[in-house]
Design a protein around this motif. Structure first.
Motif, PDB file in Angstrom:
ATOM      1  N   MET A  59       0.827  -1.202   0.000  1.00 50.20           N
ATOM      2  CA  MET A  59       0.000   0.000   0.000  1.00 50.20           C
ATOM      3  C   MET A  59       0.864   1.255   0.000  1.00 50.20           C
ATOM      4  O   MET A  59       0.583   2.233  -0.712  1.00 50.20           O
ATOM      5  CB  MET A  59      -0.916  -0.010   1.227  1.00 50.20           C
ATOM      6  N   ALA A  60       1.926   1.223   0.801  1.00 48.98           N
ATOM      7  CA  ALA A  60       2.838   2.367   0.852  1.00 48.98           C
ATOM      8  C   ALA A  60       3.495   2.593  -0.511  1.00 48.98           C
ATOM      9  O   ALA A  60       3.663   3.736  -0.954  1.00 48.98           O
ATOM     10  CB  ALA A  60       3.898   2.146   1.923  1.00 48.98           C
ATOM     11  N   LYS A  61       3.857   1.494  -1.172  1.00 51.84           N
ATOM     12  CA  LYS A  61       4.468   1.580  -2.504  1.00 51.84           C
ATOM     13  C   LYS A  61       3.495   2.187  -3.508  1.00 51.84           C
ATOM     14  O   LYS A  61       3.849   3.058  -4.317  1.00 51.84           O
ATOM     15  CB  LYS A  61       4.889   0.178  -2.951  1.00 51.84           C
ATOM     16  N   LEU A  62       2.229   1.749  -3.463  1.00 47.28           N
ATOM     17  CA  LEU A  62       1.219   2.254  -4.393  1.00 47.28           C
ATOM     18  C   LEU A  62       0.999   3.756  -4.214  1.00 47.28           C
ATOM     19  O   LEU A  62       0.729   4.469  -5.183  1.00 47.28           O
ATOM     20  CB  LEU A  62      -0.102   1.505  -4.196  1.00 47.28           C
ATOM     21  N   ARG A  63       1.132   4.247  -2.976  1.00 49.04           N
ATOM     22  CA  ARG A  63       0.906   5.668  -2.686  1.00 49.04           C
ATOM     23  C   ARG A  63       2.160   6.513  -2.916  1.00 49.04           C
ATOM     24  O   ARG A  63       2.094   7.738  -2.872  1.00 49.04           O
ATOM     25  CB  ARG A  63       0.469   5.812  -1.230  1.00 49.04           C
ATOM     26  N   SER A  64       3.291   5.872  -3.183  1.00 43.23           N
ATOM     27  CA  SER A  64       4.551   6.608  -3.330  1.00 43.23           C
ATOM     28  C   SER A  64       4.680   7.207  -4.729  1.00 43.23           C
ATOM     29  O   SER A  64       3.877   6.920  -5.626  1.00 43.23           O
ATOM     30  CB  SER A  64       5.733   5.667  -3.081  1.00 43.23           C
ATOM     31  N   ASN A  65       5.697   8.028  -4.907  1.00 43.59           N
ATOM     32  CA  ASN A  65       5.958   8.632  -6.220  1.00 43.59           C
ATOM     33  C   ASN A  65       6.309   7.590  -7.273  1.00 43.59           C
ATOM     34  O   ASN A  65       6.199   7.847  -8.470  1.00 43.59           O
ATOM     35  CB  ASN A  65       7.091   9.658  -6.112  1.00 43.59           C
ATOM     36  N   GLN A  66       6.745   6.415  -6.835  1.00 44.19           N
ATOM     37  CA  GLN A  66       7.057   5.336  -7.768  1.00 44.19           C
ATOM     38  C   GLN A  66       5.883   4.359  -7.914  1.00 44.19           C
ATOM     39  O   GLN A  66       6.020   3.301  -8.529  1.00 44.19           O
ATOM     40  CB  GLN A  66       8.282   4.538  -7.273  1.00 44.19           C
ATOM     41  N   GLY A  67       4.739   4.734  -7.341  1.00 49.18           N
ATOM     42  CA  GLY A  67       3.580   3.845  -7.341  1.00 49.18           C
ATOM     43  C   GLY A  67       2.562   4.145  -8.419  1.00 49.18           C
ATOM     44  O   GLY A  67       2.906   4.419  -9.569  1.00 49.18           O
ATOM     45  N   CYS A  68       1.294   4.152  -8.019  1.00 50.24           N
ATOM     46  CA  CYS A  68       0.167   4.285  -8.957  1.00 50.24           C
ATOM     47  C   CYS A  68      -0.435   5.686  -8.850  1.00 50.24           C
ATOM     48  O   CYS A  68      -0.746   6.160  -7.749  1.00 50.24           O
ATOM     49  CB  CYS A  68      -0.885   3.228  -8.634  1.00 50.24           C
ATOM     50  N   VAL A  69      -0.621   6.321  -9.991  1.00 52.38           N
ATOM     51  CA  VAL A  69      -1.139   7.687  -9.997  1.00 52.38           C
ATOM     52  C   VAL A  69      -2.550   7.749  -9.411  1.00 52.38           C
ATOM     53  O   VAL A  69      -2.897   8.697  -8.700  1.00 52.38           O
ATOM     54  CB  VAL A  69      -1.102   8.287 -11.430  1.00 52.38           C
ATOM     55  N   TRP A  70      -3.370   6.730  -9.695  1.00 51.83           N
ATOM     56  CA  TRP A  70      -4.751   6.722  -9.167  1.00 51.83           C
ATOM     57  C   TRP A  70      -4.725   6.616  -7.644  1.00 51.83           C
ATOM     58  O   TRP A  70      -5.438   7.349  -6.951  1.00 51.83           O
ATOM     59  CB  TRP A  70      -5.557   5.570  -9.756  1.00 51.83           C
ATOM     60  N   ASP A  71      -3.935   5.686  -7.121  1.00 51.95           N
ATOM     61  CA  ASP A  71      -3.863   5.506  -5.669  1.00 51.95           C
ATOM     62  C   ASP A  71      -3.378   6.773  -4.973  1.00 51.95           C
ATOM     63  O   ASP A  71      -3.858   7.111  -3.893  1.00 51.95           O
ATOM     64  CB  ASP A  71      -2.939   4.333  -5.333  1.00 51.95           C
ATOM     65  N   ARG A  72      -2.440   7.473  -5.590  1.00 52.35           N
ATOM     66  CA  ARG A  72      -1.911   8.709  -4.995  1.00 52.35           C
ATOM     67  C   ARG A  72      -2.964   9.807  -4.944  1.00 52.35           C
ATOM     68  O   ARG A  72      -2.936  10.673  -4.074  1.00 52.35           O
ATOM     69  CB  ARG A  72      -0.697   9.215  -5.781  1.00 52.35           C
ATOM     70  N   GLU A  73      -3.888   9.793  -5.895  1.00 51.25           N
ATOM     71  CA  GLU A  73      -4.914  10.848  -5.979  1.00 51.25           C
ATOM     72  C   GLU A  73      -6.023  10.689  -4.946  1.00 51.25           C
ATOM     73  O   GLU A  73      -6.796  11.625  -4.709  1.00 51.25           O
ATOM     74  CB  GLU A  73      -5.533  10.858  -7.375  1.00 51.25           C
ATOM     75  N   GLN A  74      -6.136   9.521  -4.324  1.00 52.91           N
ATOM     76  CA  GLN A  74      -7.265   9.261  -3.434  1.00 52.91           C
ATOM     77  C   GLN A  74      -7.088   9.898  -2.064  1.00 52.91           C
ATOM     78  O   GLN A  74      -5.974  10.153  -1.606  1.00 52.91           O
ATOM     79  CB  GLN A  74      -7.468   7.750  -3.276  1.00 52.91           C
TER      80      GLN A  74
END
Length: 273
Positions: free
Chosen positions: A25-40
């Motif tokens: 989850m932390a990876k998905l929210r990181s700058n190297q993760g998923c753009v959608w997850d970061r937007e939530q």
């Protein structure tokens, strides 16, 4: 960190698996993760949280345990997702979430974790409400109500059931089911009076009172009214589908059929389903 799916599949240590979930989850929210997850954020995920909960409930109703396992994972993801957002915002993290629920379970089960004695589940629920009330006072909440904490977003039947259940724990309840039946008849009479007077606003209020009384009856009979209504709705769909299929197979224009003929088809569907 690299993630080996096959290795993860072989793991049987809950702590390690949970740790991996948090890191994913932390990876998905990181700058190297998923753009959608970061937007939530908490607000944008509300709909997902509700949908995942209903999907888990549907798996239970279908007794589909394989699906339930998957849906509970999706529901757990929502908890982890919100906790990761809280950690990034500096408001709370998964440790805080876990501590809160652990402490709450211990506090609200003194008959298990302390020396309090209870004779039945009714006493357990009464103690639970008393402890919750004490907790609300300690938190200096301005509204000390037995109904505090019931989510207003609950489906209407479930909402009514929870309200009645809370009131019943404080002794405000019907003694016998025949008394509830009398109340339902009373509400029907009042609805008919408003319909005779063509007062639709008051009729709407009486329909609400009638439904509230029906929920009371189902609660007294220990029947899940939400499940019952959903079952009737599903049965209606199956019978209506049967009618449309029958009409199609016999070259009948179902929509233009007189209501009397539709009723005949309905009776045929009832015998078939």
């Amino acid at each position: 960190m690299d993630y080996d799916i096959k290795e993860i599949d072989r793991m049987d240590q809950s702590e390690k698996l949970f740790s991996i979930l948090l890191s994913v989850m932390a990876k998905l929210r990181s700058n190297q993760g998923c753009v959608w997850d970061r937007e939530q954020n908490h607000a944008s995920l509300k709909k997902n949280l509700i949908e995942e909960t209903y999907e888990a409930v549907e798996s239970i109703e279908k007794n589909d345990l394989s699906s339930l396992r998957e849906e509970l994972g999706d529901l757990l993801l929502q908890v982890v997702f919100h906790s990761q957002i809280g950690k990034e915002n500096g408001t709370f993290d998964i440790n805080g979430v876990l501590k809160e629920i652990i402490k709450k379970l211990i506090r609200r089960h003194p008959h298990v974790f302390s020396n309090q004695k209870v004779d039945n589940s009714t006493q357990v629920l009464e103690n639970w409400e008393a402890i919750k009330k004490k907790e609300r006072k300690q938190k200096n909440r301005t509204r000390d109500s037995v109904f505090a904490g019931i989510p207003r977003i609950l489906p209407a039947l479930h909402f009514a059931h929870e309200i009645q259940k809370r009131a019943a724990r404080l002794g405000f309840d019907w003694d016998r089911q025949d008394e509830v039946m009398d109340k339902i008849k009373e509400e029907m009479d009042e609805l008919e009076q408003e319909l005779d007077q063509e007062d639709l606003q008051k009729a709407g209020q009486e329909i609400g009172d009638l439904l509230f009384s029906v929920v009371n009856l189902s609660r007294k009979l220990d029947i899940d009214c939400e499940y019952s209504l959903k079952g009737s709705s599903r049965k209606f769909i199956k019978r209506f589908d049967y009618m449309e299929k029958y009409a199609l197979e016999h070259n009948i224009d179902f929509k233009s059929l007189p209501l009397k003929e539709k009723d005949k088809l309905w009776e045929k569907a009832k015998k078939a389903i």
